[in-house]
Scaffold this active site. Sequence first.
Site, PDB file in Angstrom:
ATOM      1  N   LYS A  13      45.090  10.600   1.423  1.00 47.60           N
ATOM      2  CA  LYS A  13      45.712  11.385   2.480  1.00 47.60           C
ATOM      3  C   LYS A  13      45.001  12.730   2.498  1.00 47.60           C
ATOM      4  O   LYS A  13      44.827  13.343   1.444  1.00 47.60           O
ATOM      5  CB  LYS A  13      47.205  11.594   2.208  1.00 47.60           C
ATOM      6  CG  LYS A  13      48.113  10.430   2.622  1.00 47.60           C
ATOM      7  CD  LYS A  13      47.932   9.173   1.821  1.00 47.60           C
ATOM      8  CE  LYS A  13      48.377   9.361   0.380  1.00 47.60           C
ATOM      9  NZ  LYS A  13      48.141   8.109  -0.426  1.00 47.60           N
ATOM     10  N   ASP A 102      50.756  12.623  -8.944  1.00 52.24           N
ATOM     11  CA  ASP A 102      51.388  12.641  -7.615  1.00 52.24           C
ATOM     12  C   ASP A 102      52.905  12.773  -7.763  1.00 52.24           C
ATOM     13  O   ASP A 102      53.570  13.484  -7.008  1.00 52.24           O
ATOM     14  CB  ASP A 102      50.995  11.409  -6.781  1.00 52.24           C
ATOM     15  CG  ASP A 102      51.257  10.083  -7.485  1.00 52.24           C
ATOM     16  OD1 ASP A 102      51.565  10.070  -8.698  1.00 52.24           O
ATOM     17  OD2 ASP A 102      51.147   9.043  -6.807  1.00 52.24           O
TER      18      ASP A 102
HETATM   19  N1  LIG Z   1      48.507   5.694   8.648  1.00 46.18           N
HETATM   20  C1  LIG Z   1      48.635   4.869   7.604  1.00 46.18           C
HETATM   21  N2  LIG Z   1      47.528   4.395   6.993  1.00 46.18           N
HETATM   22  C2  LIG Z   1      47.635   3.572   5.936  1.00 46.18           C
HETATM   23  N3  LIG Z   1      48.815   3.164   5.411  1.00 46.18           N
HETATM   24  C3  LIG Z   1      49.939   3.590   5.967  1.00 46.18           C
HETATM   25  C4  LIG Z   1      49.909   4.480   7.074  1.00 46.18           C
HETATM   26  N4  LIG Z   1      51.191   4.748   7.404  1.00 46.18           N
HETATM   27  C5  LIG Z   1      51.969   4.047   6.563  1.00 46.18           C
HETATM   28  N5  LIG Z   1      51.234   3.316   5.701  1.00 46.18           N
HETATM   29  C6  LIG Z   1      51.774   2.479   4.620  1.00 46.18           C
HETATM   30  O1  LIG Z   1      51.716   3.260   3.462  1.00 46.18           O
HETATM   31  C7  LIG Z   1      51.573   2.452   2.310  1.00 46.18           C
HETATM   32  C8  LIG Z   1      50.692   3.191   1.332  1.00 46.18           C
HETATM   33  O2  LIG Z   1      51.327   4.418   1.028  1.00 46.18           O
HETATM   34  P1  LIG Z   1      50.578   5.608   0.325  1.00 46.18           P
HETATM   35  O3  LIG Z   1      51.621   6.621   0.047  1.00 46.18           O
HETATM   36  O4  LIG Z   1      49.393   6.026   1.115  1.00 46.18           O
HETATM   37  O5  LIG Z   1      50.079   4.875  -1.012  1.00 46.18           O
HETATM   38  P2  LIG Z   1      49.144   5.388  -2.195  1.00 46.18           P
HETATM   39  O6  LIG Z   1      49.495   6.842  -2.419  1.00 46.18           O
HETATM   40  O7  LIG Z   1      49.516   4.519  -3.335  1.00 46.18           O
HETATM   41  O8  LIG Z   1      47.719   5.223  -1.783  1.00 46.18           O
HETATM   42  C9  LIG Z   1      51.007   1.118   2.787  1.00 46.18           C
HETATM   43  O9  LIG Z   1      51.897   0.090   2.384  1.00 46.18           O
HETATM   44  C10 LIG Z   1      51.006   1.216   4.314  1.00 46.18           C
HETATM   45  O10 LIG Z   1      51.713   0.142   4.886  1.00 46.18           O
HETATM   46  C1  LIG Z   2      53.039   5.360 -10.627  1.00 44.61           C
HETATM   47  C2  LIG Z   2      51.731   5.513  -9.885  1.00 44.61           C
HETATM   48  C3  LIG Z   2      50.889   4.270 -10.080  1.00 44.61           C
HETATM   49  C4  LIG Z   2      52.035   5.705  -8.392  1.00 44.61           C
HETATM   50  O1  LIG Z   2      50.822   5.698  -7.677  1.00 44.61           O
HETATM   51  P1  LIG Z   2      50.727   5.514  -6.099  1.00 44.61           P
HETATM   52  O2  LIG Z   2      51.653   4.433  -5.678  1.00 44.61           O
HETATM   53  O3  LIG Z   2      51.163   6.840  -5.492  1.00 44.61           O
HETATM   54  O4  LIG Z   2      49.294   5.230  -5.788  1.00 44.61           O
HETATM   55  C5  LIG Z   2      50.960   6.801 -10.373  1.00 44.61           C
HETATM   56  O5  LIG Z   2      51.798   7.896 -10.307  1.00 44.61           O
HETATM   57  C6  LIG Z   2      50.444   6.632 -11.788  1.00 44.61           C
HETATM   58  O6  LIG Z   2      49.407   6.066 -12.030  1.00 44.61           O
HETATM   59  N1  LIG Z   2      51.211   7.171 -12.785  1.00 44.61           N
HETATM   60  C7  LIG Z   2      50.860   7.095 -14.188  1.00 44.61           C
HETATM   61  C8  LIG Z   2      51.913   6.367 -14.962  1.00 44.61           C
HETATM   62  C9  LIG Z   2      53.239   7.108 -15.003  1.00 44.61           C
HETATM   63  O7  LIG Z   2      53.551   7.924 -14.104  1.00 44.61           O
HETATM   64  O8  LIG Z   2      54.001   6.850 -15.946  1.00 44.61           O
HETATM   65  K   LIG Z   3      51.149   8.505  -3.673  1.00 44.88           K
END
Ligand SMILES: Nc1ncnc2c1ncn2[C@@H]1O[C@H](COP(=O)(O)OP(=O)(O)O)[C@@H](O)[C@H]1O
Ligand SMILES: CC(C)(COP(=O)(O)O)[C@@H](O)C(=O)NCCC(=O)O
Ligand SMILES: [K+]
Length: 249
Positions: A13, A102
């Site tokens: 993001k 995060d």
């Molecule tokens: N604009 C977008 N682009 C990509 N994924 C999106 C978007 N809006 C919503 N999503 C949803 O967000 C999810 C991923 O969330 P995100 O917080 O980006 O994950 P991560 O932090 O783990 O990469 C996916 O399951 C997808 O369906």
């Molecule tokens: C729990 C998570 C995998 C979430 O990651 P995300 O879904 O935001 O990509 C990330 O915060 C992570 O790798 N944490 C380390 C393990 C922990 O928080 O205990």
């Molecule tokens: K995240």
Amino acid sequence: MILELDCGNSFIKWRVLDADVRRVVGEGVVDSDLALLESLKALKGLALKFCRLVSVRTPEETHALIALLTQAFGISVACAAPAREMSDVRNGYEEFERLGLDRWLAMLGGYHLASGACLVLDFGTAVTADFIAADGEHLGGFICPGIPLMRNQLRTHTRRIRYGDLAAERALESLVPGRTTVEAVERGCSLMLRGFVLTQLEMARSYWGDDFTLFLTGGDADLVSGIVPEARVVPDLVFVGLAMACPLS
Ligand SMILES: Nc1ncnc2c1ncn2[C@@H]1O[C@H](COP(=O)(O)OP(=O)(O)O)[C@@H](O)[C@H]1O
Ligand SMILES: CC(C)(COP(=O)(O)O)[C@@H](O)C(=O)NCCC(=O)O
Ligand SMILES: [K+]
């Protein structure tokens, strides 16, 4: 201008703030480092001075991205780092550096916005919950698979569950028992997510009564926001915490 990045397991993001850090001049979600560079270069009048980022990726992946940004824009990059305590929030992990960054930043942002007890739920690749008490003490949290992981586990570990993205989207127009595979799976996963939210809410109420703020963030927050009208949906909660952890001076 300032570039902010939240590098999750599935997506990066990004957003660009103008020089006085008040206005967002561009933002997006990309699935690779190169796609990020392309999106940034397409911005008119881009004049980056500084970048701050948080990453839950491997150090190698994070360093590769930092190298790319330094090379492309000649900017210095600040990376959020683990801390035992920051902005009145105390990390509750036995080993504080193991808490996902995060999660940590979303907690900082949530506690700051709530000025009190809060429950932070993040719906990304994984779904996470974190409990922060009124005095800033992080009580701990939960991690479970998010929608993309649940869906893909079913797709890859069964032989007869196969369907496309469009069908998946349509299936969620209702949550009555499914009469096709895609409806059954998509609605089933969606109900699991809702069940998780309600359980977390129950736990928060057992600690704090009604005296807490519920935050929803992450790409899939909208899938559950309907069942908790009292929740504050804050898509940029991680960025709120990032600004606190990596201030400009
Ligand atoms: N604009 C977008 N682009 C990509 N994924 C999106 C978007 N809006 C919503 N999503 C949803 O967000 C999810 C991923 O969330 P995100 O917080 O980006 O994950 P991560 O932090 O783990 O990469 C996916 O399951 C997808 O369906
Ligand atoms: C729990 C998570 C995998 C979430 O990651 P995300 O879904 O935001 O990509 C990330 O915060 C992570 O790798 N944490 C380390 C393990 C922990 O928080 O205990
Ligand atoms: K995240």
